[in-house]
Design a protein around this motif. Structure first.
Motif, mmCIF file in Angstrom:
data_model
loop_
_atom_site.group_PDB
_atom_site.id
_atom_site.type_symbol
_atom_site.label_atom_id
_atom_site.label_comp_id
_atom_site.label_asym_id
_atom_site.label_seq_id
_atom_site.Cartn_x
_atom_site.Cartn_y
_atom_site.Cartn_z
ATOM 1 N N SER A 1 -30.168 -31.413 41.407
ATOM 2 C CA SER A 1 -30.032 -31.803 40.006
ATOM 3 C C SER A 1 -28.569 -31.650 39.588
ATOM 4 O O SER A 1 -27.794 -30.954 40.241
ATOM 5 C CB SER A 1 -30.938 -30.965 39.112
ATOM 6 N N ASP B 1 -26.129 -30.896 36.205
ATOM 7 C CA ASP B 1 -25.996 -30.472 34.810
ATOM 8 C C ASP B 1 -24.865 -31.291 34.196
ATOM 9 O O ASP B 1 -23.687 -31.033 34.427
ATOM 10 C CB ASP B 1 -25.682 -28.978 34.759
ATOM 11 N N GLU B 2 -25.241 -32.319 33.438
ATOM 12 C CA GLU B 2 -24.245 -33.236 32.891
ATOM 13 C C GLU B 2 -23.292 -32.543 31.922
ATOM 14 O O GLU B 2 -22.106 -32.868 31.863
ATOM 15 C CB GLU B 2 -24.889 -34.468 32.242
ATOM 16 N N GLU C 1 -22.189 -29.460 32.113
ATOM 17 C CA GLU C 1 -21.219 -28.709 32.910
ATOM 18 C C GLU C 1 -20.231 -29.655 33.593
ATOM 19 O O GLU C 1 -19.046 -29.350 33.709
ATOM 20 C CB GLU C 1 -21.946 -27.843 33.957
ATOM 21 N N MET D 1 -30.339 -31.832 32.244
ATOM 22 C CA MET D 1 -30.275 -31.866 33.689
ATOM 23 C C MET D 1 -30.775 -33.220 34.179
ATOM 24 O O MET D 1 -31.758 -33.742 33.672
ATOM 25 C CB MET D 1 -31.139 -30.777 34.296
#
Length: 177
Positions: free
Chosen positions: A106, A108-109, A111, A1
């Motif tokens: 934030s 979520d890379e 996702e 994250m």
């Protein structure tokens, strides 16, 4: 994250690999390698996603297994500006197509990478442009030869077709009325 409030001025680059990632519809990605670059930009966030993987699925006509290389390179702006979300009177311009709404603090890379690969995945993949598909009666792959089914024009009509033909046979149409 990635905490979007704690981004350094030079941004953050994260990379990763995934051996296998399952997508919807019996499709998967193998040997996925990706990088995400996140850069603060005047209250918004510049996002860049790059990656490559081996897309594994099947032909949409003959259902033969397929492996295809898949490359992703996308850049867009993430914004907390709620006016980017349509409220009935907001018309999207061409400049808005490269902007996404990011209400969270934030990101979520993993996702984000998954989403970008799903957007680039083929919708109707073919094993070959001239794929002949499957016989609708016996299911034989016509790319491997013809089956022994009769052509559709020679086939006996279904029970529904016979009933409709019988019901409509007695109707007389009067062109005068």
């Amino acid at each position: 994250m990635i905490d979007l409030h704690k981004l350094p001025p030079e941004g953050i680059r994260q990379t990763g690999t995934t051996e296998k990632l399952e997508l919807e519809g019996d499709v998967s990605l193998r040997d996925l390698a990706w990088s995400v670059f996140v850069l603060p930009s005047d209250g918004d966030i510049f996002l860049e996603v790059k990656g490559q993987a081996l897309w594994q699925g099947c032909c949409s006509r003959c259902l033969a297994p397929l492996d295809r290389p898949l490359l992703v390179e996308s850049q867009f702006l993430g914004s907390k500006d709620a006016d980017l979300v349509g409220r009935g009177s907001h018309a999207l311009g061409s400049q808005d197509l490269d902007v996404v709404f990011l209400p969270e603090d934030s990101l979520d890379e993993a996702e984000l990478v998954r989403e970008q690969f799903e957007l680039q995945a083929p919708m109707h993949p073919l094993c070959a442009e001239d794929c002949k598909g499957l016989c609708p009666n016996c299911g034989k792959n016509w790319n491997k030869g013809l089956c022994h089914c009769r052509p559709e024009a020679d086939q006996i009509p279904s029970a529904l077709n016979r009933a409709l033909t019988k019901a409509l046979a007695g109707i007389k149409l009067d062109p005068e009325s």
